[in-house]
Enzyme design. Structure first.
Site, PDB file in Angstrom:
ATOM      1  N   LYS A 175       0.982  -1.127   0.334  1.00 36.53           N
ATOM      2  CA  LYS A 175      -0.269  -0.203   0.159  1.00 36.53           C
ATOM      3  C   LYS A 175       0.855   0.945  -0.129  1.00 36.53           C
ATOM      4  CE  LYS A 175      -3.074   0.333   3.451  1.00 36.53           C
ATOM      5  NZ  LYS A 175      -1.710   0.547   4.564  1.00 36.53           N
ATOM      6  N   THR A 212       3.706   1.495  -0.889  1.00 35.29           N
ATOM      7  CA  THR A 212       5.113   1.645  -2.114  1.00 35.29           C
ATOM      8  C   THR A 212       3.780   2.617  -3.373  1.00 35.29           C
ATOM      9  OG1 THR A 212       6.052  -0.404  -0.937  1.00 35.29           O
ATOM     10  CG2 THR A 212       5.888   0.322  -3.625  1.00 35.29           C
ATOM     11  N   ARG A 248       1.968   8.475   7.040  1.00 32.37           N
ATOM     12  CA  ARG A 248       2.670   8.629   8.508  1.00 32.37           C
ATOM     13  C   ARG A 248       4.073   7.641   8.938  1.00 32.37           C
ATOM     14  NH1 ARG A 248      -0.345   3.438  11.032  1.00 32.37           N
ATOM     15  NH2 ARG A 248      -0.140   2.694   8.787  1.00 32.37           N
ATOM     16  N   LYS A 258       6.667  -6.979   9.955  1.00 36.46           N
ATOM     17  CA  LYS A 258       6.317  -6.474   9.371  1.00 36.46           C
ATOM     18  C   LYS A 258       7.675  -5.567   8.815  1.00 36.46           C
ATOM     19  CE  LYS A 258       3.161  -2.411   8.012  1.00 36.46           C
ATOM     20  NZ  LYS A 258       2.963  -2.088   7.431  1.00 36.46           N
ATOM     21  N   ALA A 309      -3.329   1.133  13.317  1.00 32.92           N
ATOM     22  CA  ALA A 309      -4.787   1.065  12.584  1.00 32.92           C
ATOM     23  C   ALA A 309      -5.146   0.010  12.987  1.00 32.92           C
ATOM     24  CB  ALA A 309      -4.869   1.284  10.568  1.00 32.92           C
ATOM     25  N   PHE A 316      -3.323  -0.544   6.864  1.00 35.15           N
ATOM     26  CA  PHE A 316      -3.796  -1.926   7.047  1.00 35.15           C
ATOM     27  C   PHE A 316      -4.820  -1.792   5.433  1.00 35.15           C
ATOM     28  CE2 PHE A 316      -2.378  -2.652  11.816  1.00 35.15           C
ATOM     29  CZ  PHE A 316      -0.724  -3.210  11.182  1.00 35.15           C
ATOM     30  N   PHE A 336       2.978  -8.371  -9.764  1.00 33.19           N
ATOM     31  CA  PHE A 336       4.140  -8.994  -9.040  1.00 33.19           C
ATOM     32  C   PHE A 336       4.224  -9.990 -10.603  1.00 33.19           C
ATOM     33  CE2 PHE A 336       2.795  -8.103  -5.436  1.00 33.19           C
ATOM     34  CZ  PHE A 336       4.116  -8.471  -4.316  1.00 33.19           C
ATOM     35  N   TRP A 375       6.390  -1.038  -8.012  1.00 35.38           N
ATOM     36  CA  TRP A 375       7.683  -1.241  -7.751  1.00 35.38           C
ATOM     37  C   TRP A 375       9.230  -1.178  -8.565  1.00 35.38           C
ATOM     38  CZ3 TRP A 375      11.094  -4.869  -8.030  1.00 35.38           C
ATOM     39  CH2 TRP A 375      11.532  -5.196  -6.970  1.00 35.38           C
TER      40      TRP A 375
END
Length: 560
Positions: free
Chosen positions: A75, A77, A98, A109, A277, A305, A385, A413
């Site tokens: 998210k 990214t 954030r 994470k 979150a 999230f 991907f 990405w």
């Protein structure tokens, strides 16, 4: 090493970073409004707001996602890549994010600066100490705790009942042994013996207050209202009552100023505040978001999230408190994550499996429906991907367009801003052709229990809500104290729409269990704890910290 094989930190460390004054100049910030923290990061002065507050707002775009999975969603990214892509199509975008917590950075994470060629830099600074905001919040939180215990020790003028102390200490680290502790052991002069608790800094009410405060004066008003304990008659005792506000505000006077950094392609990014979150409200600061709206054509922000947590709280807490209204929502998914929701094991996600995708896409479907409940246009994007097949992508595209959503494939990405041009064009098209009629999910005057039930049924898809007796009593007390009009901040696991992390996809016929409810009077919301969600996480068996190191010449390695 090939371009595709480089790690995030290698890409970030090889990047050509502009002096932050040059990044600021492109969005009209003068050097006199910057407070430098080295050459590549700065805080923005309070005076800047007075210069820009009367400008018209740009468009507000929220980036959210399906429920996070082991398959990965990306998210942040996408948020960064979309901001970079806007420059490729001639739009001036400002990103508002954030700040990362040290807990997940050293846990499981990883960091939160984006990834690949869509990152915010300096990546190491951002993920570690940055400009010291979290340290300031931790210090202010624990100063209040120290003043509270000292008040009890020094005569207890406010008749605080040590069994009803509700203010918890905090540390910005996943440290499970601090969840439940005993303080005051030793001699009489060492304080009153009582049970105490720690939360992670991002769950501290002071983090929420900092992120929702308009300015220093509003910050102090909110700090005043923090309920730290109850007296022997059951009356609340506040931070103001124990004379803690001024000193806390002194610790926070710089932390309340938004931070300016840049992406790999020099797009301005305001990175400020960082409530989780799943256990807090999951959005960056109101000050950063409002400033981004004044400085750019488009402000791109994110909520933590899945949309059941971060986006719902963005809409029902942040927008309500700050008077904001999103113009569009970008909903991030991956083929891998959708297949995971369809029952595919993590080590099999790279294999084509259209049947599992069809089974798992119900999670995306529910999130689309949820955003549409707020009457905000939705753009779905697949974070690409290399293992995605054309058939799988085509299926998701058709699925979204049948539900009145724009769709775009994002390759940010791998390609940075260029890989997000399709998404940026779809976002701009949506902003130009579809009107947002945003409204919160529920009204202020709805009773707290009904607000909880509305979120559980409408957003999670629950059959009903089961309130434990303790929670029922707490709700009655909160409403009796006059906080019934507050919005609700649901503390729930992030992995499932339900309060059971193992129920993937789109669970049905489940109940949400509310075990505890408390009021964050300074932040201005009521927190409802569901299931087994924890406000102090623990480290995994093999923490990310094992891989992090620093070379003899001071270069950090292993961050991701």
């Amino acid at each position: 090493m090939s371009k595709e094989m480089k790690s995030d930190i290698e890409i970030a460390q090889e990047a050509k970073v502009e002096h932050i004054r040059d990044v600021a100049a492109r969005i009209g910030i003068e050097e006199s409004d910057l407070i430098y923290y080295g050459n590549n990061k700065a805080k923005i002065s309070d005076e800047l707001w007075n210069k820009v507050k009367d400008r018209p707002d740009g468009k507000l775009v929220l980036v959210t996602a399906i429920n996070p999975t082991a398959g990965g969603e990306g998210k942040t990214t996408i948020t960064v890549g979309l901001g970079q892509a806007m420059a490729h199509i001639g739009k001036k975008a400002v990103i508002a994010l954030r700040e990362p917590s040290l807990g997940p950075c050293f846990g499981v994470k990883g960091g939160a600066a984006g990834g690949g060629y869509s990152q915010v830099v300096p990546m190491e600074d951002l993920n570690l100490h940055f400009t010291g905001d979290f340290h300031a919040i931790t210090s202010a939180n624990n100063l209040l705790a120290a003043l509270l215990d000292n008040h009890i020790q020094q005569g207890n003028e406010k008749r605080i009942d040590p069994r009803q102390v509700v203010w918890k200490r905090c540390v910005d680290m996943n440290d499970r042994v601090l969840r439940n502790v005993v303080v005051g052991l030793g001699k009489k002069s060492d304080g009153t013996v009582r049970e105490d608790h720690f939360v992670i800094t991002v769950a501290s009410e002071i983090m929420a207050i900092l992120c929702l405060a308009d300015d220093l004066a509003d910050l102090k008003r909110r700090l005043d209202r923090i309920i730290v304990a109850y007296d022997y008659d059951g009356n609340p005792v506040t931070a103001k009552d124990i004379k803690a506000t001024g000193a806390m505000a002194a610790l926070l006077k710089d932390a309340i100023k938004p931070n300016l950094v840049q992406t790999l392609e020099h797009t301005p990014a305001l990175v400020h505040g960082g409530p989780f979150a799943n256990i807090a409200h999951g959005c960056n600061s109101v000050r950063a978001t409002k400033t981004a709206l004044k400085l750019g054509d488009i402000a791109i922000t994110e909520a933590g999230f899945g949309a059941d947590l971060g986006a719902e709280k963005f809409m029902d807490i942040k927008c309500r408190v700050a008077g904001l209204a999103p113009d569009a929502v970008v909903l991030v998914a991956t083929i891998r994550a959708l297949k995971y929701n369809g029952g595919v094991a993590k080590d099999q996600l790279s294999k084509s499996n259209l049947d599992a995708l069809k089974k798992g896409i119900v999670n995306l479907e529910k999130h689309i429906e949820n955003i549409q409940k707020f009457d905000v246009p939705v753009i779905v994007t697949l974070n690409s991907f290399i293992t995605d097949t054309p058939e799988e992508v085509a299926f998701v595209k058709e699925f979204c367009e049948e539900r009145d959503c724009e769709f775009a494939l994002a390759e940010v990405w791998k390609k940075g801003g260029k890989g997000g041009v399709e998404l940026a064009e779809k976002v701009v098209k949506t902003l130009e052709t579809k009107e947002s009629k945003f409204h919160p999910l529920y009204a202020d005057e709805l009773p707290l229990a009904e607000k909880i039930e509305t979120i559980a049924k409408e957003i999670y898809g629950a059959r009903g809500v089961i309130f434990e007796n303790t929670a029922k009593k707490q709700l009655a007390k909160i409403e009796e104290m006059g906080f019934g009009s507050f919005p609700v901040c649901m503390a729930k696991n992030q992995y499932s729409l339900s309060d059971d992390a193992k129920l993937l996809g789109r669970p049905k016929d489940f109940d949400i269990h509310i075990r505890e409810v408390y009021v964050s009077a300074g932040a201005g919301f009521v927190v409802a704890l569901t299931g087994a969600v924890l406000t102090m996480p623990g480290l995994p068996k093999s923490p990310a910290a094992y891989q992090i190191d620093v070379t003899d010449d001071g270069k950090i390695t292993g961050l991701f």
